[in-house]
Design a protein around this motif. Structure first.
Motif, PDB file in Angstrom:
ATOM      1  N   SER A 155      35.852  45.595  16.634  1.00  0.00           N
ATOM      2  CA  SER A 155      36.117  46.646  15.653  1.00  0.00           C
ATOM      3  C   SER A 155      35.588  46.246  14.282  1.00  0.00           C
ATOM      4  O   SER A 155      35.747  45.103  13.850  1.00  0.00           O
ATOM      5  CB  SER A 155      37.615  46.955  15.590  1.00  0.00           C
ATOM      6  N   TRP A 156      34.921  47.195  13.652  1.00  0.00           N
ATOM      7  CA  TRP A 156      34.389  47.005  12.303  1.00  0.00           C
ATOM      8  C   TRP A 156      35.444  47.404  11.291  1.00  0.00           C
ATOM      9  O   TRP A 156      36.077  48.451  11.429  1.00  0.00           O
ATOM     10  CB  TRP A 156      33.148  47.870  12.104  1.00  0.00           C
ATOM     11  N   HIS A 157      35.595  46.582  10.277  1.00  0.00           N
ATOM     12  CA  HIS A 157      36.517  46.870   9.181  1.00  0.00           C
ATOM     13  C   HIS A 157      35.717  46.746   7.881  1.00  0.00           C
ATOM     14  O   HIS A 157      35.722  45.702   7.224  1.00  0.00           O
ATOM     15  CB  HIS A 157      37.709  45.903   9.218  1.00  0.00           C
ATOM     16  N   HIS A 158      34.982  47.804   7.573  1.00  0.00           N
ATOM     17  CA  HIS A 158      34.078  47.791   6.423  1.00  0.00           C
ATOM     18  C   HIS A 158      34.813  47.529   5.118  1.00  0.00           C
ATOM     19  O   HIS A 158      34.284  46.844   4.241  1.00  0.00           O
ATOM     20  CB  HIS A 158      33.300  49.107   6.349  1.00  0.00           C
ATOM     21  N   ASP A 159      36.028  48.039   4.993  1.00  0.00           N
ATOM     22  CA  ASP A 159      36.789  47.846   3.759  1.00  0.00           C
ATOM     23  C   ASP A 159      37.113  46.371   3.512  1.00  0.00           C
ATOM     24  O   ASP A 159      37.226  45.935   2.363  1.00  0.00           O
ATOM     25  CB  ASP A 159      38.077  48.673   3.784  1.00  0.00           C
ATOM     26  N   SER A 160      37.209  45.584   4.576  1.00  0.00           N
ATOM     27  CA  SER A 160      37.518  44.155   4.465  1.00  0.00           C
ATOM     28  C   SER A 160      36.284  43.276   4.605  1.00  0.00           C
ATOM     29  O   SER A 160      36.372  42.058   4.439  1.00  0.00           O
ATOM     30  CB  SER A 160      38.512  43.743   5.560  1.00  0.00           C
ATOM     31  N   GLY A 161      35.144  43.874   4.977  1.00  0.00           N
ATOM     32  CA  GLY A 161      33.932  43.090   5.200  1.00  0.00           C
ATOM     33  C   GLY A 161      34.025  42.224   6.440  1.00  0.00           C
ATOM     34  O   GLY A 161      33.478  41.128   6.481  1.00  0.00           O
ATOM     35  N   LEU A 162      34.721  42.741   7.471  1.00  0.00           N
ATOM     36  CA  LEU A 162      34.954  41.956   8.683  1.00  0.00           C
ATOM     37  C   LEU A 162      34.611  42.726   9.948  1.00  0.00           C
ATOM     38  O   LEU A 162      34.699  43.952   9.984  1.00  0.00           O
ATOM     39  CB  LEU A 162      36.435  41.570   8.789  1.00  0.00           C
ATOM     40  N   VAL A 163      34.272  41.968  10.970  1.00  0.00           N
ATOM     41  CA  VAL A 163      34.233  42.461  12.338  1.00  0.00           C
ATOM     42  C   VAL A 163      35.297  41.663  13.069  1.00  0.00           C
ATOM     43  O   VAL A 163      35.333  40.429  12.976  1.00  0.00           O
ATOM     44  CB  VAL A 163      32.856  42.242  12.994  1.00  0.00           C
ATOM     45  N   VAL A 164      36.187  42.354  13.758  1.00  0.00           N
ATOM     46  CA  VAL A 164      37.266  41.668  14.471  1.00  0.00           C
ATOM     47  C   VAL A 164      36.971  41.715  15.964  1.00  0.00           C
ATOM     48  O   VAL A 164      36.750  42.780  16.539  1.00  0.00           O
ATOM     49  CB  VAL A 164      38.638  42.307  14.164  1.00  0.00           C
ATOM     50  N   LEU A 165      36.943  40.532  16.567  1.00  0.00           N
ATOM     51  CA  LEU A 165      36.795  40.387  18.012  1.00  0.00           C
ATOM     52  C   LEU A 165      38.172  40.012  18.540  1.00  0.00           C
ATOM     53  O   LEU A 165      38.750  39.012  18.109  1.00  0.00           O
ATOM     54  CB  LEU A 165      35.790  39.287  18.350  1.00  0.00           C
ATOM     55  N   SER A 166      38.707  40.819  19.432  1.00  0.00           N
ATOM     56  CA  SER A 166      40.045  40.518  19.940  1.00  0.00           C
ATOM     57  C   SER A 166      40.054  40.544  21.464  1.00  0.00           C
ATOM     58  O   SER A 166      39.345  41.321  22.086  1.00  0.00           O
ATOM     59  CB  SER A 166      41.083  41.488  19.368  1.00  0.00           C
ATOM     60  N   LEU A 167      40.854  39.651  22.022  1.00  0.00           N
ATOM     61  CA  LEU A 167      41.000  39.537  23.474  1.00  0.00           C
ATOM     62  C   LEU A 167      42.294  40.218  23.881  1.00  0.00           C
ATOM     63  O   LEU A 167      43.352  39.956  23.308  1.00  0.00           O
ATOM     64  CB  LEU A 167      41.020  38.069  23.891  1.00  0.00           C
ATOM     65  N   TRP A 168      42.182  41.069  24.887  1.00  0.00           N
ATOM     66  CA  TRP A 168      43.326  41.875  25.323  1.00  0.00           C
ATOM     67  C   TRP A 168      43.606  41.623  26.791  1.00  0.00           C
ATOM     68  O   TRP A 168      42.694  41.435  27.596  1.00  0.00           O
ATOM     69  CB  TRP A 168      43.034  43.350  25.097  1.00  0.00           C
ATOM     70  N   ARG A 169      44.893  41.618  27.111  1.00  0.00           N
ATOM     71  CA  ARG A 169      45.321  41.512  28.505  1.00  0.00           C
ATOM     72  C   ARG A 169      46.489  42.464  28.686  1.00  0.00           C
ATOM     73  O   ARG A 169      47.475  42.400  27.958  1.00  0.00           O
ATOM     74  CB  ARG A 169      45.735  40.090  28.841  1.00  0.00           C
ATOM     75  N   ASP A 170      46.348  43.352  29.659  1.00  0.00           N
ATOM     76  CA  ASP A 170      47.393  44.345  29.942  1.00  0.00           C
ATOM     77  C   ASP A 170      47.803  45.107  28.685  1.00  0.00           C
ATOM     78  O   ASP A 170      48.980  45.284  28.397  1.00  0.00           O
ATOM     79  CB  ASP A 170      48.622  43.682  30.578  1.00  0.00           C
TER      80      ASP A 170
ATOM     81  N   VAL B 233      27.418  38.379  11.194  1.00  0.00           N
ATOM     82  CA  VAL B 233      27.121  39.174  12.389  1.00  0.00           C
ATOM     83  C   VAL B 233      25.670  39.035  12.837  1.00  0.00           C
ATOM     84  O   VAL B 233      25.406  38.894  14.038  1.00  0.00           O
ATOM     85  CB  VAL B 233      27.533  40.646  12.186  1.00  0.00           C
ATOM     86  N   PRO B 234      24.674  39.050  11.922  1.00  0.00           N
ATOM     87  CA  PRO B 234      23.293  38.899  12.393  1.00  0.00           C
ATOM     88  C   PRO B 234      23.051  37.615  13.184  1.00  0.00           C
ATOM     89  O   PRO B 234      22.309  37.627  14.172  1.00  0.00           O
ATOM     90  CB  PRO B 234      22.469  38.918  11.098  1.00  0.00           C
ATOM     91  N   ASP B 235      23.694  36.499  12.793  1.00  0.00           N
ATOM     92  CA  ASP B 235      23.545  35.251  13.549  1.00  0.00           C
ATOM     93  C   ASP B 235      24.137  35.384  14.953  1.00  0.00           C
ATOM     94  O   ASP B 235      23.562  34.881  15.927  1.00  0.00           O
ATOM     95  CB  ASP B 235      24.208  34.084  12.819  1.00  0.00           C
ATOM     96  N   LEU B 236      25.279  36.049  15.062  1.00  0.00           N
ATOM     97  CA  LEU B 236      25.890  36.277  16.378  1.00  0.00           C
ATOM     98  C   LEU B 236      24.980  37.139  17.232  1.00  0.00           C
ATOM     99  O   LEU B 236      24.743  36.840  18.416  1.00  0.00           O
ATOM    100  CB  LEU B 236      27.269  36.932  16.230  1.00  0.00           C
ATOM    101  N   ILE B 237      24.431  38.191  16.650  1.00  0.00           N
ATOM    102  CA  ILE B 237      23.519  39.072  17.387  1.00  0.00           C
ATOM    103  C   ILE B 237      22.283  38.298  17.841  1.00  0.00           C
ATOM    104  O   ILE B 237      21.838  38.441  18.991  1.00  0.00           O
ATOM    105  CB  ILE B 237      23.133  40.291  16.539  1.00  0.00           C
ATOM    106  N   ASP B 238      21.729  37.451  16.963  1.00  0.00           N
ATOM    107  CA  ASP B 238      20.555  36.647  17.330  1.00  0.00           C
ATOM    108  C   ASP B 238      20.865  35.728  18.511  1.00  0.00           C
ATOM    109  O   ASP B 238      20.049  35.578  19.429  1.00  0.00           O
ATOM    110  CB  ASP B 238      20.084  35.807  16.144  1.00  0.00           C
ATOM    111  N   MET B 239      22.055  35.098  18.495  1.00  0.00           N
ATOM    112  CA  MET B 239      22.425  34.203  19.588  1.00  0.00           C
ATOM    113  C   MET B 239      22.597  34.976  20.889  1.00  0.00           C
ATOM    114  O   MET B 239      22.120  34.552  21.946  1.00  0.00           O
ATOM    115  CB  MET B 239      23.719  33.452  19.227  1.00  0.00           C
TER     116      MET B 239
END
Length: 88
Positions: free
Chosen positions: A27-42, A56-62
């Motif tokens: 999820s993108w949170h433009h107001d905070s300048g963050l992308v949140v990656l979260s792990l979900w179970r059930d 983010v560009p470095d993550l995309i490159d990898m």
């Protein structure tokens, strides 16, 4: 652990190959300048990671480099041979 909340305007859910009860939510949170990656179970958040937008560009490159290697290995080995991956 928190229950699921609606995704912000820009976000996505990716199901884990091990089963639909596990997922990655991005999820993108433009107001905070963050992308949140979260792990979900059930439908419960098991953990999260906050990535600064400028990282983010470095993550995309990898991810792209890994995809290129996987594709090249699949082409070189054919569909019946499992490729071997090297991480540099």
């Amino acid at each position: 652990m928190t229950a699921a909340r609606p995704l912000p305007q820009l976000g996505s859910i990716y199901l884990d190959a091990r089963g639909a009860e596990r997922a990655l939510r991005v999820s993108w949170h433009h107001d905070s300048g963050l992308v949140v990656l979260s792990l979900w179970r059930d439908n419960v958040c098991a953990g999260s990671f906050r990535l600064a937008v400028d990282e983010v560009p470095d993550l995309i490159d990898m991810l792209r480099a890994g995809l290129d290697l996987a594709y090249d290995a699949a082409v070189d080995h054919g569909p019946d041979t499992a490729p071997v991956y090297e991480i540099s």
